[in-house]
Design an enzyme around this catalytic site. Structure first.
Site, PDB file in Angstrom:
ATOM      1  N   THR B  70       1.040  -0.869  -0.135  1.00 18.98           N
ATOM      2  CA  THR B  70      -0.093   0.176  -0.097  1.00 18.98           C
ATOM      3  C   THR B  70       0.830   1.606   0.001  1.00 18.98           C
ATOM      4  O   THR B  70       0.518   2.107  -0.628  1.00 18.98           O
ATOM      5  CB  THR B  70      -1.089  -0.240   1.484  1.00 18.98           C
ATOM      6  OG1 THR B  70      -1.773  -0.991   1.107  1.00 18.98           O
ATOM      7  CG2 THR B  70      -2.074   1.391   1.672  1.00 18.98           C
ATOM      8  N   THR B 236      14.068   5.691   9.795  1.00 19.09           N
ATOM      9  CA  THR B 236      14.486   4.209  10.061  1.00 19.09           C
ATOM     10  C   THR B 236      14.359   3.561  10.141  1.00 19.09           C
ATOM     11  O   THR B 236      13.360   2.827   9.849  1.00 19.09           O
ATOM     12  CB  THR B 236      15.017   4.239  11.905  1.00 19.09           C
ATOM     13  OG1 THR B 236      15.462   5.598  12.737  1.00 19.09           O
ATOM     14  CG2 THR B 236      16.006   3.140  12.283  1.00 19.09           C
ATOM     15  N   CYS B 326      -9.788  -7.928   1.803  1.00 14.13           N
ATOM     16  CA  CYS B 326      -9.582  -5.887   1.886  1.00 14.13           C
ATOM     17  C   CYS B 326     -10.776  -5.819   2.595  1.00 14.13           C
ATOM     18  O   CYS B 326     -10.652  -4.950   2.961  1.00 14.13           O
ATOM     19  CB  CYS B 326      -8.453  -5.489   1.944  1.00 14.13           C
ATOM     20  SG  CYS B 326      -6.337  -6.443   1.132  1.00 14.13           S
TER      21      CYS B 326
END
Lengths: 399, 384
Positions: B70, B236, B326
């Site tokens: 996504t 990060t 979904c």
């Protein structure tokens, strides 16, 4: 198409007598080395060529390696059949049918080195071509400008059929020209210089000046990665890591800033010459080119070069920056070189470096330093490691 | 339990779990830190990038790790739209995209971009002619999925890529979340500029995805910050997740090479079994290999609520989906099946079976037997 063998060609014209034997021997060893990790694959000499018997190894994986073996002029993936017409015809048809996109025109180019084979080359052209034509649609013969040329080589050990010839990297086999020590920084130029030396057939070792803590662990790792890339072209590479902090500190304390870089580079040359003598290397190589930066003016090269007697090869001297970058991208060092860690050449850069240093003046300024002692100490503390792209470390095992 | 819902997510490969655990334990440094632990994590990241690049057939510098498929799709569509908004405002996509593209396109419409949603035929595929006809002078991007997540329909990506080469200013994005490792995929050969993948569809970990960004393509970064991933995706780096994803990519490519006919065989078996139901079971996935990726098979049973059939089959030990995972909680006809057949009942009753490399012919036979038992009951009950 499942290929059985790869035919490797090398530059025969330039070679005579004893050189040729040495060249072939070295090339054979290098091809074997490049393909050593493919189980079941064999490499041997065959009539002025080398022959790779693929076994179950896909050609594409072998091709990727061969593209990096200097001395190869071209190579062709081929199908091998017994010396029987029917077998040759069937293989020719299968090969032609496997091509994508499908060619519209072709011609057969037969050659035979087995004179007792019942058909002449000329006959073979017709017999093989006719068989393909009879069993395909939308394919015609064009002897002048065919989409595909189907080569049929009739040799004692079988018939070889192929349609493509890929260019090799050319040059000389690594190992025929003696040993050279490359000054390898983390920049874009020096790895390209190393690659060009490998292409001239030298055995390459590398030397790097490490100024921990002024330069980081990452900067050294970057150099190791560059050496690993070079090892794809020339086999495992010895890297000599020189502890350089002490010398850089002394230069900074005792030498006027404008001469710092000149004198630093004079130290590097002296240390490199010392290591080269120990390792029996016959020349140094650097990535210097003319007039790019302050340290690369002719005056500067002259002043730096004065401190050594060993030949210093500068294979990039005639190249401009764009060409060098293009090569770096093509050989796979560019992405490593642009990682943003400082090396010993970019740290301590003075605001106004001397662009036209003078050898006498440099020698004068060095009086303030115990030069021989510092050089001997750095050589004594230099550590050697071996880098090979194929060596699997714990990280590779993880992945 | 037999898991036949690999298009929703996949059970992680044991070797991947091991690698993620080890990376998480040992290489905990922040790759941006200058000390040894940081340098080591940086090396892990670099090597993972190389492994991923090799599996995909691209350069390491062209790989941007993200948090999901996504995110990759959002980064591609919005990244292009925002970067080049002064050059144009038009995007071409299809009516059958995953919501992670479709809803992004809708958002971009709200922001003033105009979007063409191409129709599909009864195989769920767009026509390359339609793609070319939809292009305008101000078209920035064509975004087309490779394999449809509900039906497996295979878009003619290579042909579209070939045609788009004549329009060098139009970028080509491909959502390959369902296709990588299952069907042939060649980003370089097909002229693809941007391509999205996710780890968890490949037996890798969740929370990690990848966007291939062809060298020379510039994107407006969605996430600004510390400048990780070449400035394209700050944050990060998820080193353990990235290790798992790269490893999963390598492993699935090896499986793909070793078992090239695996899915086609399973599909033939399943489709033959479904055909026996005559017109009570409608096959929604195209049957031919060149029209569909064979690891996804979608069918409708008109008159039967798909959730009911799904639960009945679960009782028999088979896990599958209605529509895509979904959107399966919404009681709406499938947008994809509507676009293909225009038949609301058919689009409301779709069931999806999806295979992995671990799925066997016995699993398919078992599934067909379970379907025989439970669907017969349901059909009798409906009549009764």
């Amino acid at each position: 198409m499942r290929y059985d063998v790869v035919l490797l060609r090398y530059g025969e014209l330039a070679l005579k007598g004893k050189n040729r034997g040495q060249f072939e021997h070295r090339l054979l060893a290098n091809v074997r080395q490049a393909l050593a990790d493919f189980p079941g694959l064999r490499v041997r000499r065959a009539y002025g060529r080398l022959l790779v018997e693929l076994g179950d190894v896909p050609f594409a994986e072998v091709a990727e390696r061969l593209e990096r073996v200097f001395g190869l002029v071209s190579f062709s993936p081929a199908v091998r059949t017994p010396l029987e017409l029917a077998a040759i015809q069937e293989a020719a048809l299968a090969l032609m049918r496997s091509l994508s996109p499908a060619p519209r025109t072709f011609k057969v180019a037969a050659r035979r080195s087995v004179k007792n084979f019942p058909h002449t080359s000329h006959e073979l052209n017709h017999l093989v071509g006719a068989h393909v034509l009879r069993n395909t649609e939308n394919l015609t013969v064009d002897v002048h400008e065919p989409d595909v040329e189907l080569a049929v080589e009739v040799r004692p050990e079988g018939a070889f059929l192929y349609v493509e010839s890929r260019p090799g990297p050319g040059g000389l086999p690594v190992g025929v020209s003696g040993k050279v020590l490359l000054l390898l920084s983390g920049g874009i130029d020096s790895p390209v210089a190393g690659w060009r030396m490998l292409k001239r057939g030298v055995t390459l070792e590398a030397i790097h000046f490490h100024s921990y803590p002024f330069t980081s662990e990452q900067a050294l790792e970057k150099v190791r990665d560059l050496a690993r890339v070079l090892s794809r072209y020339g086999g495992p590479i010895r890297l000599h890591v020189v502890p350089f902090t002490e010398i850089q500190t002394r230069i900074r304390q005792h030498v006027p800033e404008a001469y710092g870089i000149t004198i630093m580079r004079r130290f590097m040359m002296r240390i490199a010459q010392g290591i080269a003598e120990k390792r029996r290397a016959l020349a140094l190589a650097t990535g210097e080119s003319l007039g790019q930066v302050a340290s690369q003016t002719l005056e500067s090269l002259n002043t730096i070069n004065r401190v050594v007697t060993i030949p210093v090869l500068r294979p990039l001297v005639g190249m401009d920056k764009a060409e060098i970058m293009e090569t770096a991208k093509a050989i796979g060092t560019y992405e490593i070189s642009i990682r943003p860690y400082e090396d010993c050449c970019t740290i301590f850069v003075p605001k106004n470096p001397k662009t036209k240093p003078d050898p006498e003046e440099a020698a004068e300024l060095e009086q303030a330093l115990p030069v021989d002692e510092l050089v001997a100490d750095a050589i004594a503390r230099t550590e050697m490691e071996t880098l090979d792209w194929r060596a699997r470390d714990e990280i590779a095992d993880l992945l | 339990m037999i898991y036949l819902d690999h298009a929703a997510t996949t059970p992680p490969h044991p070797d991947v779990v091991k690698a993620v655990t080890e990376a998480m334990t040992r290489f905990y440094g922040n790759p941006s830190s200058l000390h040894k632990a940081g340098a080591e994590a940086g090396r892990v990241l670099q090597q993972a990038r190389e492994v991923a690049a090799r599996a995909l057939g691209v350069s390491p510098g062209e790989i941007v790790f993200t948090s999901s498929g996504t995110e990759s799709n959002n980064a591609a569509l919005k990244g292009v739209a925002f970067q080049y908004r002064d050059r144009g405002r038009h995007i071409v996509t299809t009516m059958v995209e995953h919501p992670a593209v479709y809803r992004v396109a809708k958002q971009l419409e709200e922001l003033g971009f105009s979007v063409t949603y191409l129709p599909v035929d009864r195989t769920g595929r767009v026509s390359p002619d339609d793609v070319e006809r939809a292009l305008r002078d101000d078209t920035l991007l064509v975004s087309i999925m490779h394999v449809n997540n509900e039906t497996g329909s295979l878009q003619p990506i290579a042909e579209i890529g070939r045609r788009l080469k004549r329009y060098p200013k139009v970028l080509f994005h491909v959502d390959a979340v369902q296709s990588f490792g299952k069907v042939p995929l060649d980003p370089k050969g097909w002229g693809i500029d941007l391509l999205s993948l996710t780890g968890h569809k490949l037996r890798g970990p969740r929370g990690v995805g990848l966007l291939y960004v062809r060298e020379g393509v510039t994107l407006f970064p969605l996430l600004a910050g510390g400048g990780q991933e070449g400035g394209l995706r700050s944050g990060t780096e998820n080193v353990p997740g990235i290790v798992g994803m790269a490893k999963a990519m390598r492993l699935i490519r090896e499986e793909q090479a070793a078992k090239p006919d695996h899915f086609a065989r399973l599909k033939r078996r399943l489709v033959a079994g479904l055909r026996a139901w005559g017109d009570r079971v409608l096959l929604n996935s195209p049957e031919r290999d060149e029209e569909a990726a064979p690891h996804i098979v979608n069918f409708s049973v008109p008159g039967i609520k798909p959730e009911v059939l799904l639960h009945a089959l679960e009782e028999e030990g088979y896990l599958l989906s209605t529509k895509s995972a979904c959107s399966s909680k919404k009681d709406e006809p499938s947008r994809v099946l509507m676009a293909m057949f225009g038949d609301e009942e058919r689009a409301r009753t779709g069931i999806r079976v999806s295979f992995g490399y671990e799925t066997t012919e016995r699993d398919v036979d078992g599934f067909l037997a379970a379907l025989e038992k439970r669907l017969s009951e349901l059909l009798a009950w409906m009549k009764g």
